[in-house]
Design a protein around this motif. Structure first.
Motif, short mmCIF file in Angstrom:
data_model
loop_
_atom_site.label_atom_id
_atom_site.label_comp_id
_atom_site.label_asym_id
_atom_site.label_seq_id
_atom_site.Cartn_x
_atom_site.Cartn_y
_atom_site.Cartn_z
N ILE A 29 92.16 41.40 35.14
CA ILE A 29 92.14 40.08 35.28
C ILE A 29 93.10 39.21 35.15
O ILE A 29 93.74 38.44 35.85
N LYS A 30 94.19 39.87 34.01
CA LYS A 30 95.37 39.12 33.76
C LYS A 30 96.30 39.32 34.71
O LYS A 30 97.39 38.41 35.11
N PRO A 61 101.91 35.61 50.66
CA PRO A 61 101.64 36.42 51.75
C PRO A 61 101.40 37.95 50.91
O PRO A 61 101.93 38.10 49.80
N LEU A 62 100.81 39.04 51.68
CA LEU A 62 100.76 40.21 50.97
C LEU A 62 102.05 40.94 51.12
O LEU A 62 102.09 42.07 51.94
N THR A 63 102.95 40.72 50.33
CA THR A 63 104.24 41.26 50.23
C THR A 63 104.01 42.77 49.49
O THR A 63 103.04 42.92 48.93
N GLU A 64 105.22 43.61 49.51
CA GLU A 64 104.98 44.81 48.86
C GLU A 64 104.74 44.59 47.35
O GLU A 64 104.17 45.44 46.87
N GLU A 65 105.48 43.43 46.77
CA GLU A 65 105.21 43.53 45.41
C GLU A 65 103.87 42.96 44.97
O GLU A 65 103.38 43.56 43.94
N VAL A 66 103.31 42.16 45.99
CA VAL A 66 101.77 41.86 45.61
C VAL A 66 100.89 43.01 45.77
O VAL A 66 100.03 43.20 45.16
N LYS A 67 101.22 43.87 46.66
CA LYS A 67 100.57 45.20 46.85
C LYS A 67 100.52 46.04 45.73
O LYS A 67 99.77 46.50 45.30
N ALA A 68 101.88 46.12 45.17
CA ALA A 68 101.84 46.76 43.73
C ALA A 68 101.23 46.21 42.81
O ALA A 68 100.55 46.89 41.91
N GLU A 69 101.26 44.95 42.63
CA GLU A 69 100.23 44.30 41.74
C GLU A 69 98.90 44.40 41.81
O GLU A 69 98.18 44.83 40.79
N LEU A 70 98.31 44.39 43.00
CA LEU A 70 96.83 44.55 43.29
C LEU A 70 96.53 46.11 43.09
O LEU A 70 95.54 46.35 42.45
N SER A 71 97.55 46.91 43.15
CA SER A 71 97.06 48.47 43.00
C SER A 71 96.96 48.66 41.37
O SER A 71 96.16 49.19 40.91
N ALA A 123 89.61 51.93 35.26
CA ALA A 123 89.31 52.56 34.12
C ALA A 123 88.79 51.59 33.13
O ALA A 123 88.71 51.98 31.86
N HIS A 124 88.09 50.72 33.62
CA HIS A 124 87.28 49.90 32.70
C HIS A 124 88.13 48.81 31.68
O HIS A 124 87.56 48.31 30.88
N ARG A 125 89.14 48.69 32.07
CA ARG A 125 90.22 47.58 31.57
C ARG A 125 90.25 46.62 32.19
O ARG A 125 91.41 46.05 32.93
N HIS A 126 89.11 45.87 32.15
CA HIS A 126 88.88 44.63 33.06
C HIS A 126 89.54 43.40 32.66
O HIS A 126 90.12 42.75 33.44
N ALA A 127 89.87 43.23 31.30
CA ALA A 127 90.56 42.12 30.90
C ALA A 127 92.02 42.23 31.34
O ALA A 127 92.76 41.25 31.84
N GLU A 128 92.66 43.39 31.48
CA GLU A 128 93.95 43.65 31.75
C GLU A 128 93.98 43.33 33.31
O GLU A 128 95.15 42.69 33.81
#
Length: 651
Positions: free
Chosen positions: A383-384, A358-368, A376-381
């Protein structure tokens, strides 16, 4: 039918037939409907049945119809006022609503129509209400009223739908914008059913106007030619009725103008000015200016289209359909459009497998965090971070974000795999548009179009007030890549729609692609004025220092491309040199891809296919896999190869 050049001497018999038919709840097919926005309509109930009118009431109704027939509509309203003060008469409210409508008292007319419908819900009363709502610019309510009228007719077992309601439906849908195909279908149905040649011709004219929006009038040319011929053949038979002949002759003149490739707009305006009375002159000038505008719009000449649309509106011929259409066209084509916010429904959809994480506050923070890194073009970061979120369970937003991040890494296969997964989890507008974009990049045009079409269908079900520009642009791109003429015409239609709802830079980008579609058929000059108008409208905003610094305008190259297309003296090197100045390697190859593509399309327009092919190959050689122009360049090469094969076979 909608009121046009109503001559009062012939009104009495028509009105008498109208009120008798209305009193019986029947359809008076030859009675002229009153001449012609967005809360849902509350359909009036079946209502109480009118008592048998008194002898005095019947006499008042007949007298009102007779007085109106002699030209004294105000006097007729006064007679009905007196009659309705003594007893409630369904036909009295209905006729008074019609007469008030003729006098321009739309609010009073609507009140009377509502009273009539409350007493007896008939087709004619609903038709009257629908046309009044058109004049009040309450187009959505008007559409629903006409739909209710037709549903009532169908329930009564009448298989022959009413042409006035169908025409009204077409006008209501046309004026709302965004569903021209449906408007066209209504006008065509009305034309097929209509028995009066003049009204049949007007439905053909409206159909032609709908097609002109998409620069595809060839679709309506045959039906307009047939309608003009039938209307022209009746003129000799009507010679004994001069006033009626004149009103029938005028739409024939308009139809002949639209079908002609030689007659100048000034000549049509001269004919409109030649009317014998001021009312007819005003009406004919409104219609002439509207159809001249739509012809210019078909040619892509938006500045002249705007001029004549405004002239049509300025006539103040409020009772004409063309006045409504011109007003709506001006609002849709030329009003400034604010950037769209992301409506909630764009990420809504079926979610069979979206409950594991579920889209918890923790998951929202990670998605942000992932979004910030990708931005910022740090695509590998990024993806991780997203991989870590998905390790805890499937999540639609994480899959959706990872798909776009892989796309920016130019991992098209990985991006498409995630896009397919996102769509399987939630068939949302955004996920389907993303899937469509990736499929086009893989050359799977038919599948891409299917994804965009499904996205638009979801918006339709969600009753979105504005079409999503990504869906429209994507569908246009898919149709463009398909390569056939009909697809190209539909692509121009979608691009024009997208241009209306987009922010300034996307409007300019869409116009570039419209120009390329014309250039493919060596008709680039036809679209130059469209590009000039868009550049003039968007250019001042895009050329500001703040915009050029990237705060509002990320793509200053769009202006350079527009200037290159418009200026035949500008050398192609001007574009490629500008792209090579970019220091970011990824951005440089994308810019070079775009520049080579537009250089190629200018050569296409100039019939220099060898040079066009060379530059298209240079665009593809950049390997800017995620650039729109890379996809278009691949499709254009395929079209050139097909043309070459067909030419060889012909020889």
């Amino acid at each position: 039918m909608l009121l046009r050049f109503l001559t009062f001497p012939c009104l009495a018999a028509v009105m008498a037939a109208a009120w008798i038919a209305a009193a019986r709840g029947q359809t008076a097919t030859n009675a002229p409907a009153a001449p012609s926005t967005n809360a849902p309509i509350t359909a009036p109930g079946a209502g109480k049945q009118e008592k048998q009118p008194s002898a005095e009431g019947v006499a008042a109704l007949k007298k009102a119809a007779d007085v109106a027939g002699k030209g004294d509509v105000k006097g007729a309203v006064q007679i009905l006022d007196a009659a309705l003060a003594k007893e409630e008469l369904f036909t009295g409210y209905y006729l008074r609503g019609r007469f008030k409508h003729l006098l321009g008292d739309f609010t009073g007319a609507l009140a009377d129509a509502d009273k009539a419908i409350a007493m007896r819900r008939t087709l004619r009363a609903l038709d009257l209400r629908g046309h009044i709502l058109l004049d009040l610019k309450r187009f959505r309510e008007s559409q629903q009223c006409f739909e209710l009228a037709l549903a009532l007719q169908e329930r009564s077992g009448n298989k022959m739908l009413d042409p006035s309601c169908l025409q009204g439906l077409g006008i209501a849908v046309y004026c709302q914008g965004g569903n021209d195909q449906l408007a066209l279908e209504y006008f065509q149905q009305a034309m097929e059913i209509e028995s009066v040649p003049k009204e049949r011709l007007y439905n053909a004219l409206y159909s032609w106007s709908v097609c002109a929006r998409a620069s595809s009038v060839s679709r309506a040319k045959e039906m307009l030619t047939e309608a003009v011929a039938k209307a022209r053949s009746t003129q000799s038979e009507e010679a004994s009725a001069p006033s009626d002949t004149a009103s029938t002759a005028w739409p024939v003149i308009i139809g002949e103008f639209l079908l002609s490739e030689k007659e100048l707009p000034a000549r049509l305006l001269e004919k409109a000015q030649a009317a014998k009375d001021e009312k007819t002159r005003k009406d004919q000038l409104c219609e002439a200016n509207y159809y001249i505008a739509m012809k210019y719009l078909d040619f892509g000449v938006e500045d002249l289209a705007k001029k004549h649309l405004q002239a049509a509106v300025d006539t103040q011929a409020l009772d004409l359909v063309e006045h409504k259409l011109a007003t709506a066209e001006l609002e849709m084509l030329f009003s400034p459009v604010a950037p769209l916010r992301e409506p909630a429904h764009l990420h809504m959809g079926q979610r069979p497998n979206d409950d594991a994480a579920p889209l918890t506050e923790e998951v929202k923070a990670e998605l942000s965090k992932a979004a910030e890194a990708s931005g910022a073009h740090r695509h590998a970061e990024a993806i991780k971070i997203l991989d870590a979120v998905l390790a805890r369970g499937d999540n639609y937003f994480a899959v959706y974000s990872r798909a776009w991040t892989r796309w920016h890494q130019e991992d098209v296969d990985g991006a498409l795999k995630d896009a397919d997964k996102a769509v399987a989890m939630r068939q949302s507008v955004r996920a389907l548009c993303m899937q469509g974009r990736f499929l086009l990049a893989k050359g799977r045009y038919k599948e891409g179009l299917e994804s965009y079409s499904r996205a638009m269908a979801i918006q339709e079900l969600a009753k979105a007030s504005l079409p999503d520009q990504r869906s429209l642009l994507g569908a246009a791109e898919a149709l463009y890549c398909a390569g056939d003429v009909e697809s190209a015409n539909r692509a121009i239609h979608y691009l024009n729609l997208a241009k209306r709802y987009a922010i300034a830079e996307d409007r300019l980008h869409a116009t570039h692609v419209i120009w390329c579609l014309y250039a493919r058929n060596r008709l680039g000059n036809r679209a130059k004025s469209l590009l000039e108008a868009t550049l003039a409208h968007a250019g001042p905003t895009l050329r500001t220092d703040e915009a050029m610094q990237g705060k509002q305008f990320r793509n200053p190259w769009l202006i350079v491309v527009a200037e290159f297309i418009l200026n035949p003296e500008m050398k192609p090197e001007r574009l490629t040199d500008a792209a090579k100045e970019e220091t970011d390697l990824r951005l440089r190859k994308h810019l070079l891809c775009k520049m080579y593509y537009y250089i190629a399309m200018r050569y296409r327009n100039e019939l220099k296919d060898e040079m066009a092919e060379k530059n298209l190959r240079l665009a593809i050689d950049t390997q800017a896999l995620t650039a729109t122009e890379y996809t278009l360049a691949q499709a254009e090469l395929a079209v050139i190869a097909k043309e070459r094969d067909e030419s060889a076979k012909a020889k």
